[in-house]
Design an enzyme around this catalytic site. Sequence first.
Site, PDB file in Angstrom:
ATOM      1  N   GLY A 185       0.592  -1.232  -0.305  1.00  0.00           N
ATOM      2  CA  GLY A 185       0.092   0.003  -0.023  1.00  0.00           C
ATOM      3  C   GLY A 185       0.798   1.270   0.000  1.00  0.00           C
ATOM      4  NE  ARG A 206     -16.145  17.767   3.798  1.00  0.00           N
ATOM      5  CZ  ARG A 206     -16.684  16.741   3.311  1.00  0.00           C
ATOM      6  NH1 ARG A 206     -18.052  16.687   3.118  1.00  0.00           N
ATOM      7  NH2 ARG A 206     -16.074  15.660   2.834  1.00  0.00           N
ATOM      8  CD  GLN A 207     -12.756  17.742  12.413  1.00  0.00           C
ATOM      9  OE1 GLN A 207     -13.663  17.545  12.137  1.00  0.00           O
ATOM     10  NE2 GLN A 207     -12.439  18.256  13.728  1.00  0.00           N
ATOM     11  CG  HIS A 226     -15.804  23.510   3.868  1.00  0.00           C
ATOM     12  ND1 HIS A 226     -17.307  23.265   3.299  1.00  0.00           N
ATOM     13  CD2 HIS A 226     -16.167  23.179   5.264  1.00  0.00           C
ATOM     14  CE1 HIS A 226     -17.963  23.270   4.251  1.00  0.00           C
ATOM     15  NE2 HIS A 226     -17.532  23.508   5.415  1.00  0.00           N
ATOM     16  CE  LYS A 285     -25.496  21.044   5.946  1.00  0.00           C
ATOM     17  NZ  LYS A 285     -24.437  20.524   4.648  1.00  0.00           N
ATOM     18  NE  ARG A 295     -22.742  17.260   7.610  1.00  0.00           N
ATOM     19  CZ  ARG A 295     -23.127  16.432   6.576  1.00  0.00           C
ATOM     20  NH1 ARG A 295     -23.449  15.205   6.954  1.00  0.00           N
ATOM     21  NH2 ARG A 295     -23.266  17.057   5.484  1.00  0.00           N
ATOM     22  CB  SER A 310     -19.670  14.086   1.013  1.00  0.00           C
ATOM     23  OG  SER A 310     -18.985  12.807   1.406  1.00  0.00           O
ATOM     24  CB  THR A 311     -23.386  10.948   1.927  1.00  0.00           C
ATOM     25  OG1 THR A 311     -23.903  12.376   2.418  1.00  0.00           O
ATOM     26  CG2 THR A 311     -22.149  10.887   2.987  1.00  0.00           C
ATOM     27  N   GLY A 312     -24.298  12.835  -0.695  1.00  0.00           N
ATOM     28  CA  GLY A 312     -25.388  13.423  -1.432  1.00  0.00           C
ATOM     29  C   GLY A 312     -26.614  13.848  -0.467  1.00  0.00           C
TER      30      GLY A 312
HETATM   31  C1  R5P Z   1     -20.914  21.117   4.094  1.00  0.00           C
HETATM   32  O1  R5P Z   1     -21.258  22.254   4.829  1.00  0.00           O
HETATM   33  C2  R5P Z   1     -20.485  21.309   2.831  1.00  0.00           C
HETATM   34  O2  R5P Z   1     -20.638  22.545   2.341  1.00  0.00           O
HETATM   35  C3  R5P Z   1     -21.418  20.301   1.970  1.00  0.00           C
HETATM   36  O3  R5P Z   1     -22.708  20.696   2.140  1.00  0.00           O
HETATM   37  C4  R5P Z   1     -21.356  18.893   2.428  1.00  0.00           C
HETATM   38  O4  R5P Z   1     -20.031  18.645   2.662  1.00  0.00           O
HETATM   39  C5  R5P Z   1     -22.184  17.968   1.564  1.00  0.00           C
HETATM   40  O5  R5P Z   1     -22.047  16.787   2.312  1.00  0.00           O
HETATM   41  P1  R5P Z   1     -23.151  15.621   1.883  1.00  0.00           P
HETATM   42  O6  R5P Z   1     -23.002  15.484   0.440  1.00  0.00           O
HETATM   43  O7  R5P Z   1     -22.370  14.400   2.732  1.00  0.00           O
HETATM   44  O8  R5P Z   1     -24.234  15.714   2.757  1.00  0.00           O
END
Ligand code: R5P
Length: 298
Positions: free
Chosen positions: A35, A93-94, A127, A189, A191, A221-223
């Site tokens: 790897g 994002r972190q 981000h 939003k 989370r 990312s995951t949508g």
């Molecule tokens: C978060 O604040 C970002 O701007 C995106 O909205 C987020 O990363 C999207 O993640 P996912 O597609 O997993 O909801």
Amino acid sequence: MLIIPGPASKNLGEKIAEILHQPIVNVESKIFPDGECYVRLTGDVKGERVVIVQSTYPPQNLHLVQLFLMVDTVKKLGAKEVFTVIPYMAYARQDKVFRLYEAVSIETILKILESLGVEKLITVNMHEPKVLQKFRFKSLNLSAVNVLAEFFLKLNLEKPVAFAPDEKAVKMVKEASQILGGTYGWFKKERDRITGEISMRVEKKFKVEGRDVVIFDDIISTGGTTATAVKMLKDMGARKVFSACVHPLLIGNAYQRILENGAEQIVGTDTLPSNVETVSVAPLIAKALQENDSSEKR
Ligand code: R5P
């Protein structure tokens, strides 16, 4: 100037070099059976101003280590200056401590780049770009929002609205609405930091009934975020809903999830390879490199 298209951004690096009419030094790369990764430059960089193009999309740990190895190697080989172009910045994002005692990952990544001797860094819709200011290297966070908005302008949408799925993306939709026609809106939003589950709500009434809405976000990312926003906008009476995204990671079934919730199309850029790669950030990056070059020569 010499362009090095890293293993993660071969096409994008080549496009940038072609626009700028600058030579390329390619990189040989391989992964060992355990790897670990290996990189080797195929030409000399001594005394050159080198631009390494390497996006850090998944597998991001591999792409980051390849980047560290390339930067260290060009430095050791005597490059005059190292400019890193990281179109998608992993771990961005972190960017703060959300829960006590956790790592601020993006700071660690940038510390490594700084200690390796990176002099300049370009990224696209990072981000949270504020963190870049903590470091000694010069940095530039480009925005691909106009390029995305211009694509939608050509579709002749019905009374278009640019929509942010969260407050963080409001800056993007303000920018997009300058091109698309002046109207924008947003959701609120939240989370759950442990489960990752999101909840979205309408904070203010926006007129979307019978109109075409384009959701702008930096990352899919995951949508989950986009799919929820699409569904809510459809329920609010939007005629057609589109998704515009700078960095379409589209993990797992994200693509289907968004379309199944009613989106017409997902339009992404080429900061990373995906099946929604529609517009290119190469001209944007090339222009920034050219402007830097001219200011250096002045
Ligand atoms: C978060 O604040 C970002 O701007 C995106 O909205 C987020 O990363 C999207 O993640 P996912 O597609 O997993 O909801």
